[in-house]
Design a protein around this motif. Structure first.
Motif, mmCIF file in Angstrom:
data_model
loop_
_atom_site.group_PDB
_atom_site.id
_atom_site.type_symbol
_atom_site.label_atom_id
_atom_site.label_comp_id
_atom_site.label_asym_id
_atom_site.label_seq_id
_atom_site.Cartn_x
_atom_site.Cartn_y
_atom_site.Cartn_z
ATOM 1 N N UNK A 1 -14.201 10.656 -2.829
ATOM 2 C CA UNK A 1 -12.763 10.415 -2.970
ATOM 3 C C UNK A 1 -12.151 10.090 -1.614
ATOM 4 N N UNK A 2 -11.207 9.168 -1.595
ATOM 5 C CA UNK A 2 -10.433 8.902 -0.379
ATOM 6 C C UNK A 2 -9.707 10.158 0.078
ATOM 7 N N UNK A 3 -9.265 10.982 -0.881
ATOM 8 C CA UNK A 3 -8.514 12.180 -0.567
ATOM 9 C C UNK A 3 -9.304 13.233 0.184
ATOM 10 N N UNK A 4 -10.632 13.070 0.286
ATOM 11 C CA UNK A 4 -11.455 14.039 1.010
ATOM 12 C C UNK A 4 -11.476 13.779 2.510
ATOM 13 N N UNK A 5 -10.968 12.630 2.948
ATOM 14 C CA UNK A 5 -11.065 12.265 4.365
ATOM 15 C C UNK A 5 -10.393 13.288 5.273
ATOM 16 N N UNK A 6 -9.279 13.849 4.841
ATOM 17 C CA UNK A 6 -8.510 14.745 5.703
ATOM 18 C C UNK A 6 -9.264 16.026 6.042
ATOM 19 N N UNK B 1 -5.761 22.966 -6.543
ATOM 20 C CA UNK B 1 -5.999 22.170 -5.322
ATOM 21 C C UNK B 1 -7.195 21.246 -5.424
ATOM 22 N N UNK B 2 -8.251 21.659 -6.118
ATOM 23 C CA UNK B 2 -9.452 20.838 -6.200
ATOM 24 C C UNK B 2 -9.221 19.549 -6.978
ATOM 25 N N UNK B 3 -8.291 19.560 -7.935
ATOM 26 C CA UNK B 3 -8.046 18.383 -8.755
ATOM 27 C C UNK B 3 -6.849 17.563 -8.287
ATOM 28 N N UNK B 4 -6.061 18.119 -7.379
ATOM 29 C CA UNK B 4 -4.785 17.501 -7.051
ATOM 30 C C UNK B 4 -4.944 16.121 -6.426
ATOM 31 N N UNK B 5 -6.013 15.934 -5.665
ATOM 32 C CA UNK B 5 -6.176 14.662 -4.959
ATOM 33 C C UNK B 5 -7.416 13.906 -5.419
ATOM 34 N N UNK B 6 -7.907 14.236 -6.611
ATOM 35 C CA UNK B 6 -9.116 13.601 -7.126
ATOM 36 C C UNK B 6 -8.797 12.767 -8.355
ATOM 37 N N UNK B 7 -9.501 11.663 -8.461
ATOM 38 C CA UNK B 7 -9.389 10.833 -9.649
ATOM 39 C C UNK B 7 -10.399 11.305 -10.681
ATOM 40 N N UNK B 8 -9.970 11.794 -11.846
ATOM 41 C CA UNK B 8 -10.941 12.204 -12.868
ATOM 42 C C UNK B 8 -11.742 10.993 -13.357
ATOM 43 N N UNK B 9 -13.046 11.039 -13.170
ATOM 44 C CA UNK B 9 -13.876 9.915 -13.595
ATOM 45 C C UNK B 9 -13.720 9.644 -15.075
ATOM 46 N N UNK B 10 -13.489 10.723 -15.851
ATOM 47 C CA UNK B 10 -13.347 10.534 -17.287
ATOM 48 C C UNK B 10 -12.210 9.577 -17.619
ATOM 49 N N UNK B 11 -11.126 9.597 -16.833
ATOM 50 C CA UNK B 11 -9.999 8.703 -17.096
ATOM 51 C C UNK B 11 -10.439 7.250 -16.952
ATOM 52 N N UNK B 12 -11.188 6.955 -15.889
ATOM 53 C CA UNK B 12 -11.686 5.592 -15.688
ATOM 54 C C UNK B 12 -12.652 5.210 -16.805
ATOM 55 N N UNK B 13 -13.484 6.153 -17.250
ATOM 56 C CA UNK B 13 -14.423 5.847 -18.330
ATOM 57 C C UNK B 13 -13.685 5.553 -19.631
ATOM 58 N N UNK B 14 -12.633 6.288 -19.911
ATOM 59 C CA UNK B 14 -11.836 5.970 -21.106
ATOM 60 C C UNK B 14 -11.283 4.551 -21.022
ATOM 61 N N UNK B 15 -10.696 4.225 -19.867
ATOM 62 C CA UNK B 15 -10.126 2.890 -19.678
ATOM 63 C C UNK B 15 -11.200 1.817 -19.813
#
Length: 388
Positions: A148-153, A262-276
């Motif tokens: 995730x990009x959000x892990x960079x910090x 906190x663990x989900x706040x800055x992550x993209x759920x892969x399941x959402x992309x799979x649904x799309x």
């Protein structure tokens, strides 16, 4: 290149590890030794792999798995060109003699401690700084890939990001249906297991079923079994990703009811992309990244955002979509377009393989070194057992 891939925590058929990363390495002509808990998960490894079986690390039962993993890594790492591991605890099992080593960072490990039911609550926050210390030391000793990009910090250096995207078909196999919504992924309280069950209870009188695909934490398994017995949900358990996506196809909507942690706040759920990707409208809670994807894109919305912890709102959204075929068809088209244009795994797969080749000291496009396992063709050879 010969890659050694290791996990003691994840399912051997984990979508990111096996179906994306290992598949990409094999397709690029490299050979792979895969260290994973095959027997405990009842998995037959692919014939293209050299499989090394180790115990599974689960809950508080981790020491045996780490001992076995250390022995297996000491045996196989010196013969590999690159070691790619997926569990932070495997840092405790790395041998001194090893090739270029890569940690694939799947999650915010310190934040994830807050939702681990097997960890005593008084220890969760005090352990977070310890985990952060491990992360800081890791980036000085090895290469890191971030999911995730959000892990960079969390890190002081720049590390490449390989997003957890998915294969997006040129067109969905089926249009969205009208009589079931689906959830795909691991199940826990923080991932919305209770809300899924309650949504199933609310939707049952309306003839809409909740299909749930995924393994579950011990704390929610009895709830899911009871809900299935009562007819509120259909729980499939763990299903390999390729088969799971065939079940997902043709549903009324895909659901992601993650809590605000906190663990989900800055992550993209892969399941959402799979649904799309498979032409399903999305029903999601408002974690910032998911909300931005589902309702904040210039292409338009591809689903509905519901409040955290609100099963009734999720059920109402499903009924709204069932009653409006034009709306669900529009959401399905828009979501698929976004996924195809921005989240198609083959684009990331090429970058992923190129990066590992670079770290292993190879030129991009150089042929593999020829250390192909003997069981690369024909039926899978017996597992090599690395149990302690």
């Amino acid at each position: 290149m010969h890659a050694l891939v290791a996990t003691v925590v994840h399912h051997p058929e984990d979508a990111r590890i096996l179906h994306r990363q290992i598949r990409a390495l094999l397709d690029a002509g490299h050979s792979v030794t895969y260290l994973a808990p095959f027997r405990e998960r009842g998995v037959t490894p692919w014939a293209e792999l050299t499989a090394v079986d180790v115990p599974r690390a689960a809950g508080r039962r981790r020491l045996r798995a780490l001992r076995a993993a250390r022995a297996a890594l000491e045996e196989h790492a010196p013969r590999a060109d690159l070691l790619l591991f997926h569990d932070p605890e495997l840092m405790l099992a790395l041998p001194k003699e090893r090739p270029a080593t890569v940690w694939d960072v799947h999650e915010d490990a310190a934040a994830a401690l807050l939702t681990k039911p097997w960890l005593p609550r008084p220890l969760r926050r005090p352990l977070a700084p310890v985990v952060r210390g491990f992360e800081r030391r890791a980036e000085r000793r090895m290469h890191l890939l971030l999911a995730e990009e959000g892990y960079r910090d969390r890190f002081s250096r720049q590390h490449p990001v390989v997003p957890n995207t998915t294969e997006v078909p040129e067109r969905p196999a089926r249009p969205p249906g009208h009589d079931r919504i689906v959830y795909l992924g691991h199940l826990s309280e923080a991932r919305g297991a209770r809300e899924l069950i309650e949504a199933g209870r609310l939707l049952r009188p309306h003839g809409v079923r909740v299909d749930i695909i995924g393994a579950a934490d011990p704390q929610v398994r009895p709830l899911l079994r009871d809900a299935q017995r009562d007819g509120y949900v259909r729980w499939y358990g763990f299903v390999p990703n390729d088969r799971a996506l065939r079940i997902v196809s043709g549903a009324l909507a895909g659901v992601s009811l993650l809590h605000d942690t906190p663990n989900y706040r800055h992550s993209l759920p892969t399941k959402v992309v799979e649904y799309m990707a498979h032409g399903l409208p999305v029903i999601t809670t408002p974690s910032p990244v998911a909300e931005a994807l589902v309702t904040g894109r210039p292409e338009g919305a591809c689903g509905i955002v519901v409040p955290f912890g609100d099963a009734a709102a999720a059920a109402e959204s499903a009924l709204l979509l069932r009653g409006d075929p034009a709306l669900r068809a529009r959401f399905a088209r828009t979501g698929h377009e976004i996924a195809r244009d921005h989240y198609h795994w083959p684009v990331q797969a090429e970058r992923f393989v190129r990066q590992l080749e670079e770290w292993a000291g190879e030129e991009t496009g150089e042929t593999a070194r020829g250390r192909v396992p003997a069981q690369c063709s024909g039926p899978a050879a017996p597992l090599r057992n690395a149990r302690a």
